[in-house]
Scaffold this active site. Structure first.
Site, PDB file in Angstrom:
ATOM      1  N   HIS A 178     -24.923  17.796  -8.545  1.00 15.93           N
ATOM      2  CA  HIS A 178     -25.589  18.297  -9.930  1.00 15.93           C
ATOM      3  C   HIS A 178     -24.345  19.020 -10.523  1.00 15.93           C
ATOM      4  O   HIS A 178     -23.949  18.835 -11.704  1.00 15.93           O
ATOM      5  CB  HIS A 178     -26.585  18.904  -9.783  1.00 15.93           C
ATOM      6  CG  HIS A 178     -27.233  19.827 -11.016  1.00 15.93           C
ATOM      7  ND1 HIS A 178     -27.984  18.903 -11.827  1.00 15.93           N
ATOM      8  CD2 HIS A 178     -26.654  20.812 -11.391  1.00 15.93           C
ATOM      9  CE1 HIS A 178     -28.099  19.912 -12.859  1.00 15.93           C
ATOM     10  NE2 HIS A 178     -27.334  20.840 -12.536  1.00 15.93           N
ATOM     11  N   GLU A 179     -23.816  19.994  -9.807  1.00 15.17           N
ATOM     12  CA  GLU A 179     -22.905  20.903 -10.297  1.00 15.17           C
ATOM     13  C   GLU A 179     -21.490  20.288 -10.953  1.00 15.17           C
ATOM     14  O   GLU A 179     -20.901  20.276 -11.647  1.00 15.17           O
ATOM     15  CB  GLU A 179     -22.420  21.857  -9.489  1.00 15.17           C
ATOM     16  CG  GLU A 179     -23.461  23.075  -9.300  1.00 15.17           C
ATOM     17  CD  GLU A 179     -23.998  23.564 -10.423  1.00 15.17           C
ATOM     18  OE1 GLU A 179     -23.369  24.000 -11.393  1.00 15.17           O
ATOM     19  OE2 GLU A 179     -25.435  23.987 -10.565  1.00 15.17           O
ATOM     20  N   HIS A 229     -21.753  18.394 -14.169  1.00 18.27           N
ATOM     21  CA  HIS A 229     -21.420  19.354 -15.067  1.00 18.27           C
ATOM     22  C   HIS A 229     -19.926  19.358 -15.689  1.00 18.27           C
ATOM     23  O   HIS A 229     -19.489  19.281 -16.636  1.00 18.27           O
ATOM     24  CB  HIS A 229     -21.770  20.826 -15.047  1.00 18.27           C
ATOM     25  CG  HIS A 229     -23.305  21.074 -15.127  1.00 18.27           C
ATOM     26  ND1 HIS A 229     -23.948  20.626 -16.214  1.00 18.27           N
ATOM     27  CD2 HIS A 229     -24.091  21.653 -14.389  1.00 18.27           C
ATOM     28  CE1 HIS A 229     -25.212  20.973 -16.025  1.00 18.27           C
ATOM     29  NE2 HIS A 229     -25.504  21.711 -14.879  1.00 18.27           N
ATOM     30  N   GLU A 236     -28.414  19.551 -18.494  1.00 20.14           N
ATOM     31  CA  GLU A 236     -28.906  19.328 -17.072  1.00 20.14           C
ATOM     32  C   GLU A 236     -29.676  18.343 -16.808  1.00 20.14           C
ATOM     33  O   GLU A 236     -29.480  17.584 -15.518  1.00 20.14           O
ATOM     34  CB  GLU A 236     -30.056  20.423 -17.089  1.00 20.14           C
ATOM     35  CG  GLU A 236     -29.784  21.872 -17.249  1.00 20.14           C
ATOM     36  CD  GLU A 236     -28.540  22.290 -16.084  1.00 20.14           C
ATOM     37  OE1 GLU A 236     -28.688  21.800 -15.151  1.00 20.14           O
ATOM     38  OE2 GLU A 236     -27.623  23.148 -16.709  1.00 20.14           O
TER      39      GLU A 236
END
Ligand SMILES: [Zn+2]
Length: 439
Positions: free
Chosen positions: A289-290, A293, A382
């Protein structure tokens, strides 16, 4: 003296006072209304776990999240009231003016006086916030079992951050004040450049010099997790200088993971609290997930928009600092030598520190109204990062990791939709899990 020009000069000043007071009141009313909605909404759904989570979240955890959310919103209202009183105290009630006059009498009008004004402002503001911060850590967070800090550690943190603030803050303030006085009408463009350079420098030194002053960082030792994480990063085409574990448990039970640094100096930091709670597959999903980004350039986009907003802010300040009504309308008497051409020959006392402080005080009153827009962009990011993590790892792992994190952080599953629209940088659990196809 002719009365007409005096009246004309008074008008924009009075108009600013009225605009400022009205906007402040409108903002307070809006925040109070949103907080009331959130408390009512959460309390109404406290008795039962939402159907989508009935199998995964127990009633005690659901009710703890409800109580924690409500306690935080109520504390937020106290902070709001104190903040508004302090803001009015500095501006329309004459606090900043009194501090400025006292320091002028003591130090005369020069760089030392201007720096003392900024330092005094920051120190007084910090002292007012101290009891609130103590209450938040040792009463609010303590009551829900999140606080792990001792008073000693809290005091050590306070001392360190005050010293760091002085070490970094005073030179940059002096440089900007000097530019304001010496760089001509385009000073704000130079000051903006300096400010951006300063922020980039902070980003650069933060992971290696500042963060280690507060926490211990150890290389990730768990070999199988390390192999797994390294494989994921290679798959995503991502190079990092190191994987670190941070002793987040020294201060709080809240769990997290993040990236810091630039280019080849990037590092991945896991809170020890996160590794203790998540399975290896779930850690992978959170990391993916990071990485999402990064892949979607969210961090770059955020830095670029910060640069653009600051440029607009400095340009506005460059203009406002030249207007006498900007000072008088906010409860401060400027020295007029530099603002009124007829007085230009007399000895000038600069208003630069006053202009900076007024701008910092007043801008949030107006910028609050674009908060929903920024929160919307953040929530969209997100979702994009979640989708990336689902594609690179496993949607079910991400869903169970998110569920654990929402539960451990006591984030409510049933927030008020309007409150979310205004304040939430991350979508509520229900929406995220629904998009991952597992709620
Ligand atoms: Zn994220």
């Amino acid at each position: 003296m002719n009365a007409a020009p005096a009246a004309a000069a008074l008008n924009p000043s009075l108009a600013l006072s009225l605009l400022f007071a009205t906007t402040l009141l409108l903002g307070l009313a809006l925040k109070l209304w949103l907080a009331t909605r959130q408390v009512r909404h959460v309390a109404r759904h406290r008795a039962t776990v939402p159907a989508a989570f009935a199998a995964t979240i127990g009633l005690p955890a659901h009710q703890k999240a409800a109580d924690y959310t409500i306690a935080k919103v109520r504390f937020g209202l106290l902070e709001l009231a104190v903040g508004a009183a302090v803001l009015l105290g500095w501006t329309l009630l004459g606090g900043l003016d009194a501090l400025n006059q006292a320091l002028l009498g003591w130090l005369g009008g020069g760089m030392a006086q201007q720096l003392a004004l900024i330092a005094g402002f920051v120190l007084i503001g910090g002292l007012v916030e101290l009891p609130l911060s103590l209450y938040q850590t040792f009463v609010l967070e303590q009551r829900f079992g999140f606080n792990k800090m001792t008073l000693r550690l809290w005091l050590a943190d306070l001392l360190k951050s005050t010293l760091l603030g002085a070490l970094f803050g005073l030179p940059i303030a002096a440089l900007i004040l000097w530019l304001m006085g010496a760089a001509g009408t385009l000073w704000w463009l130079w000051a903006w450049g300096v400010w951006m350079g300063f922020n980039l420098l902070l980003l650069l030194v933060y992971p290696t010099f500042i963060a280690p002053l507060f926490n211990k960082f150890q290389p990730l030792e768990d070999e199988s997790l390390k192999a797994r994480v390294t494989a994921l990063m290679q798959r995503c085409g991502f190079a990092a200088k190191g994987l670190f574990v941070m002793d987040g448990s020294r201060r709080s039970a809240h769990a997290n993971a993040y990236f810091t640094g630039f280019g080849a100096a990037k590092r991945v930091v896991f809170f020890d609290t996160l590794l203790a709670k998540l399975s290896p597959g779930e850690v992978d999903a959170v990391l993916a997930h990071e990485l999402g980004h990064f892949k979607h350039r969210h961090i770059l986009k955020r830095i670029v928009s910060l640069f653009a907003l600051s440029l607009a802010g400095f340009a506005l300040l460059g203009w406002l600092a030249q207007q006498a009504w900007f000072y008088t309308g906010l409860g401060v008497t400027p020295s007029l030598q530099l603002l009124v051409p007829a007085l230009a020959d007399t000895q000038a006392v600069p208003n630069d520190a006053l202009a900076l402080l007024l701008f910092v005080l007043v801008t949030p009153v107006f910028s609050f109204f674009i908060a929903p827009l920024l929160a919307l962009f953040s929530r969209r990011h997100e979702f994009e990062a979640d989708a990336y993590a689902k594609a690179q790892t496993n949607g079910a792992d991400l869903a169970s990791a998110l569920l654990k994190l929402y539960e451990d952080n006591a984030s409510t599953l049933t927030p008020d939709p309007l409150y979310v629209a205004f304040y939430y940088s991350h979508p509520p659990a229900g929406q995220r899990l629904a998009r991952l196809g597992s709620a």
